[in-house]
Scaffold this active site. Structure first.
Site, PDB file in Angstrom:
ATOM      1  N   ALA A 141       0.938  -1.072   0.019  1.00 44.29           N
ATOM      2  CA  ALA A 141       0.189  -0.051  -0.032  1.00 44.29           C
ATOM      3  C   ALA A 141       0.848   1.196   0.149  1.00 44.29           C
ATOM      4  O   ALA A 141       1.794   1.276   0.821  1.00 44.29           O
ATOM      5  CB  ALA A 141      -0.902   0.195   1.389  1.00 44.29           C
ATOM      6  N   TYR A 236     -14.919   4.695  -2.242  1.00 42.29           N
ATOM      7  CA  TYR A 236     -14.123   3.566  -2.349  1.00 42.29           C
ATOM      8  C   TYR A 236     -14.327   2.837  -3.644  1.00 42.29           C
ATOM      9  O   TYR A 236     -13.652   2.927  -4.372  1.00 42.29           O
ATOM     10  CB  TYR A 236     -14.221   2.873  -1.224  1.00 42.29           C
ATOM     11  CG  TYR A 236     -12.980   2.026  -1.107  1.00 42.29           C
ATOM     12  CD1 TYR A 236     -11.797   2.227  -0.110  1.00 42.29           C
ATOM     13  CD2 TYR A 236     -12.874   0.844  -1.869  1.00 42.29           C
ATOM     14  CE1 TYR A 236     -10.693   1.712  -0.163  1.00 42.29           C
ATOM     15  CE2 TYR A 236     -11.627   0.024  -2.131  1.00 42.29           C
ATOM     16  CZ  TYR A 236     -10.560   0.539  -0.972  1.00 42.29           C
ATOM     17  OH  TYR A 236      -9.211  -0.128  -1.173  1.00 42.29           O
TER      18      TYR A 236
HETATM   19  P1  NAI Z   1       0.085  -0.803   5.271  1.00 42.01           P
HETATM   20  O1  NAI Z   1       0.412   0.641   4.873  1.00 42.01           O
HETATM   21  O2  NAI Z   1       0.046  -1.146   6.551  1.00 42.01           O
HETATM   22  O3  NAI Z   1       1.257  -1.590   4.654  1.00 42.01           O
HETATM   23  C1  NAI Z   1       1.676  -1.673   3.404  1.00 42.01           C
HETATM   24  C2  NAI Z   1       3.303  -2.129   3.463  1.00 42.01           C
HETATM   25  O4  NAI Z   1       3.732  -2.093   1.951  1.00 42.01           O
HETATM   26  C3  NAI Z   1       4.167  -1.913   4.227  1.00 42.01           C
HETATM   27  O5  NAI Z   1       5.192  -3.119   4.557  1.00 42.01           O
HETATM   28  C4  NAI Z   1       5.259  -0.942   3.350  1.00 42.01           C
HETATM   29  O6  NAI Z   1       6.470  -0.929   3.828  1.00 42.01           O
HETATM   30  C5  NAI Z   1       5.107  -1.737   2.190  1.00 42.01           C
HETATM   31  N1  NAI Z   1       5.563  -0.805   0.787  1.00 42.01           N
HETATM   32  C6  NAI Z   1       4.866   0.368   0.504  1.00 42.01           C
HETATM   33  N2  NAI Z   1       5.451   0.975  -0.565  1.00 42.01           N
HETATM   34  C7  NAI Z   1       6.434  -0.001  -1.238  1.00 42.01           C
HETATM   35  C8  NAI Z   1       7.486  -0.156  -1.907  1.00 42.01           C
HETATM   36  N3  NAI Z   1       7.614   0.802  -2.858  1.00 42.01           N
HETATM   37  N4  NAI Z   1       8.261  -1.155  -1.764  1.00 42.01           N
HETATM   38  C9  NAI Z   1       8.156  -2.204  -0.840  1.00 42.01           C
HETATM   39  N5  NAI Z   1       7.386  -2.216   0.033  1.00 42.01           N
HETATM   40  C10 NAI Z   1       6.561  -1.041   0.092  1.00 42.01           C
HETATM   41  O7  NAI Z   1      -1.194  -1.185   4.343  1.00 42.01           O
HETATM   42  P2  NAI Z   1      -2.380  -2.309   4.649  1.00 42.01           P
HETATM   43  O8  NAI Z   1      -3.505  -1.586   5.028  1.00 42.01           O
HETATM   44  O9  NAI Z   1      -2.079  -3.369   5.421  1.00 42.01           O
HETATM   45  O10 NAI Z   1      -2.776  -2.530   2.828  1.00 42.01           O
HETATM   46  C11 NAI Z   1      -2.389  -3.736   2.130  1.00 42.01           C
HETATM   47  C12 NAI Z   1      -3.213  -4.079   1.311  1.00 42.01           C
HETATM   48  O11 NAI Z   1      -4.572  -4.505   1.861  1.00 42.01           O
HETATM   49  C13 NAI Z   1      -3.565  -2.865   0.331  1.00 42.01           C
HETATM   50  O12 NAI Z   1      -3.683  -3.397  -0.874  1.00 42.01           O
HETATM   51  C14 NAI Z   1      -4.971  -2.588   0.793  1.00 42.01           C
HETATM   52  O13 NAI Z   1      -5.662  -2.002   0.037  1.00 42.01           O
HETATM   53  C15 NAI Z   1      -5.569  -3.853   1.284  1.00 42.01           C
HETATM   54  N6  NAI Z   1      -6.440  -3.893   1.990  1.00 42.01           N
HETATM   55  C16 NAI Z   1      -6.635  -2.971   3.133  1.00 42.01           C
HETATM   56  C17 NAI Z   1      -7.851  -2.864   4.159  1.00 42.01           C
HETATM   57  C18 NAI Z   1      -7.752  -1.932   5.199  1.00 42.01           C
HETATM   58  O14 NAI Z   1      -8.761  -1.757   5.729  1.00 42.01           O
HETATM   59  N7  NAI Z   1      -6.621  -1.523   5.542  1.00 42.01           N
HETATM   60  C19 NAI Z   1      -9.316  -3.510   3.730  1.00 42.01           C
HETATM   61  C20 NAI Z   1      -9.021  -4.238   2.669  1.00 42.01           C
HETATM   62  C21 NAI Z   1      -7.981  -4.447   1.699  1.00 42.01           C
END
Ligand code: NAI
Length: 398
Positions: A141, A236
Site C-alpha cells: 500500500a 471507495y
Molecule cells: P500498510 O500501509 O499497513 O502496509 C503496506 C506495506 O507496503 C508496508 O509493509 C510498506 O513498507 C510496504 N510498501 C509500501 N511501498 C512499498 C514499496 N515501494 N516497496 C516495498 N514495500 C512497500 O497497508 P495495509 O492496510 O496493510 O494494506 C495492504 C493491502 O491490503 C492493500 O492492498 C490494501 O488496499 C488492502 N486492504 C486494506 C484494508 C484496510 O482496511 N486496511 C482492507 C482491505 C484490503
C-alpha cells in the site's frame, strides 16, 4: 529514551520500538493459540512489514511453519528524534522470533517496484531459499510508484469519480470531527492510482518469478482487495481506489493463465476493514470504522489484521471454509457485509455528532488503541517499558 505518540493529521510520526516488539509477540501468541495448520512452506510477502502483510507473514510462519521472505519500504533509526518507521522494527523483531524457532526469515528493505530489488529477491530464492516459493502475497500500500521500464513516477489520489463527496471525517491529531469535501479525480489521477494500487506490478512480479523458474508446482498467489458497501461506495468502490481494485481482478485472470502449467492459482482476497496506516488516511473511512467496529465488537466478530489473516489462511486458503463470489474472489469480508451489521452501522453513523463521536456510542476508543498499536504505543502487555538507547536500536540488524 522515551517515545510518545506525535501525529500529523491522521499519520503517526513517532515510534516506540519495544512496544512493537511486544506487539509482534502478541500476534505470534495469537496464532500459536490457534494451533498448527497445514499451509505453505516457502512464502514471499511483498509489503510484509505492517498490518495485512505482516499478519500474513506471522500466520504462515507461526501457524504453518513457513520460511518467509519479506519485502518492505522502511527506514531504520537515525537519531533520537528520528527512530525510523515501525515496519523496520517489525522486520527485525519478526526475524528474531522466527529464527528462534528455526525458521528462515529474510528481509529485503527497498522499493518493490524496482527491477534491482526484484532481481535480488529472485537471486536469493535461487541461491539460498531452496529454489522455489509456494505462496506469493502482494500486500503493498503506497502513494507512489516509479515504473522501472519507463522511469515515470505515478502518484495515487484517493478521490471519488464524477461527483464531489461531502461528509464527516475524523482528524486524529486534533481528535475532532470535521466536514471533508472530496473533489472528483481527473482522468490522469484515476490512471495514476490504477498504476500505483492496481495489479500491474503484481502481474510483473509473477511473470518474473515464473520466467526465473522459482515458482513451485501448485503455487498460490494472493492480492488484498476491498469492496465495502453502499455506506462507503461513493468514495471507495466507485472512486479511484475501486478502479485500482478492479484492475487487480483483471490481473488475477491474467496470472491464472500464466500459472496454469504449474497447477497454480491467483486469488483476489476481499479483506475486511481494519485500522492501518493506509486506511487511516482514506477520507471518511475512520467514521465508517468507528461505527462498524462498535457493531461488530458487540456481536463478537470484530477482527484485527492478525485475526483476519489467520482465519483467511488457516480456514480458507489452506482450509475448507473458503467462500467465493461469482467473480472467483475469496470473501472473508462477509462478516462485515452482513446485512444486519450494515443496517446497524448505517443507523449508528447517522447518530454521530462532533460532541458524541468519542463516547461509548462508537468504537472510537478501539480505533484509537489499534491506531496507536501500529507504531508500538498502548500495546497490551508492554508494561515493563524496557529501557533502550539509540545505540541499542542502531545495533539491530534488518
Ligand atoms: P500498510 O500501509 O499497513 O502496509 C503496506 C506495506 O507496503 C508496508 O509493509 C510498506 O513498507 C510496504 N510498501 C509500501 N511501498 C512499498 C514499496 N515501494 N516497496 C516495498 N514495500 C512497500 O497497508 P495495509 O492496510 O496493510 O494494506 C495492504 C493491502 O491490503 C492493500 O492492498 C490494501 O488496499 C488492502 N486492504 C486494506 C484494508 C484496510 O482496511 N486496511 C482492507 C482491505 C484490503
Amino acid at each position: 529514551m522515551e517515545s510518545k505518540p506525535v501525529l500529523r493529521g491522521n499519520v503517526l510520526m513517532t515510534v516506540n520500538p519495544m512496544g512493537l516488539k511486544q506487539e509482534i509477540q502478541n500476534q505470534i501468541d495469537y496464532v500459536k493459540s490457534q494451533g498448527h495448520y497445514e499451509g505453505p512452506k516457502k512464502v514471499l510477502v511483498l509489503g510484509a512489514s505492517s498490518s495485512y502483510g505482516l499478519a500474513t507473514r506471522i500466520t504462515t510462519a507461526f501457524g504453518a511453519g513457513a520460511d518467509t521472505i519479506g519485502v518492505s519500504y522502511d527506514k531504520g533509526p537515525r537519531s533520537e528524534k528520528n527512530l525510523g518507521t515501525p515496519g523496520w522494527y517489525n522486520n527485525v523483531f519478526f526475524r528474531q522470533a522466527a529464527e528462534k524457532e528455526g525458521l528462515v526469515a529474510k528481509n529485503f528493505v527497498g522499493d518493490a517496484f524496482s527491477q534491482a530489488l526484484k532481481d535480488d529477491v529472485v537471486h536469493y530464492i535461487k541461491e539460498e531459499f531452496g529454489g522455489k516459493v509456494d505462496l506469493v502475497v502482494y500486500s503493498l500500500a503506497t502513494g507512489r510508484r516509479t515504473d522501472p521500464e519507463t522511469g515515470e513516477t505515478y502518484h495515487s489520489a484517493i478521490k471519488s469519480i464524477g461527483q464531489e463527496v461531502v461528509g464527516p471525517n475524523i482528524n486524529l491529531q486534533k481528535e475532532e470531527l470535521y466536514e471533508e469535501v472530496l473533489e472528483p479525480a481527473s482522468e490522469e489521477e484515476i490512471e495514476a492510482t490504477v498504476k500505483v494500487m492496481g495489479g500491474e506490478d503484481w502481474y510483473g512480479w509473477i511473470k518474473l518469478l515464473k520466467e526465473a523458474d522459482v515458482l513451485a508446482e501448485g503455487v498460490q498467489t494472493v492480492i488484498y482487495s476491498y469492496l465495502g458497501s453502499d455506506l462507503n461506495r461513493s468514495y471507495y468502490q466507485d472512486g479511484t481506489l475501486g478502479r485500482a481494485k478492479a484492475d487487480c481482478d483483471e490481473k488475477a485472470e491474467w496470472i491464472n493463465q500464466e500459472l496454469e502449467y504449474l497447477g497454480g492459482k491467483a486469488q483476489v482476497v476481499v479483506a475486511t476493514a481494519v485500522t492501518t496506516k493506509a486506511s487511516a488516511v482514506i477520507p471518511f473511512f475512520p467514521i465508517y470504522c468507528i461505527a462498524l467496529y462498535k457493531v461488530m465488537a458487540e456481536r463478537g466478530t470484530h477482527e484485527t489484521p492478525i485475526m483476519h489473516q489467520d482465519r483467511i489462511y488457516r480456514d480458507m486458503v489452506y482450509g475448507n471454509q473458503a467462500a467465493y463470489d461469482d467473480k472467483g474472489r475469496l470473501r472473508p469480508d462477509l462478516w462485515e457485509l452482513d446485512p444486519e451489521v450494515q443496517a446497524q452501522t448505517e443507523a449508528l453513523i447517522k447518530e454521530i455528532t462532533p460532541d458524541n463521536f468519542k463516547t461509548d456510542l462508537t468504537a472510537y476508543d478501539l480505533l484509537w488503541h489499534e491506531f496507536l498499536n501500529l507504531n508500538g504505543f498502548d500495546v497490551d502487555g508492554d508494561d515493563a517499558q524496557e529501557a533502550v538507547s539509540l545505540d541499542d536500536l542502531k545495533a539491530l540488524e534488518a
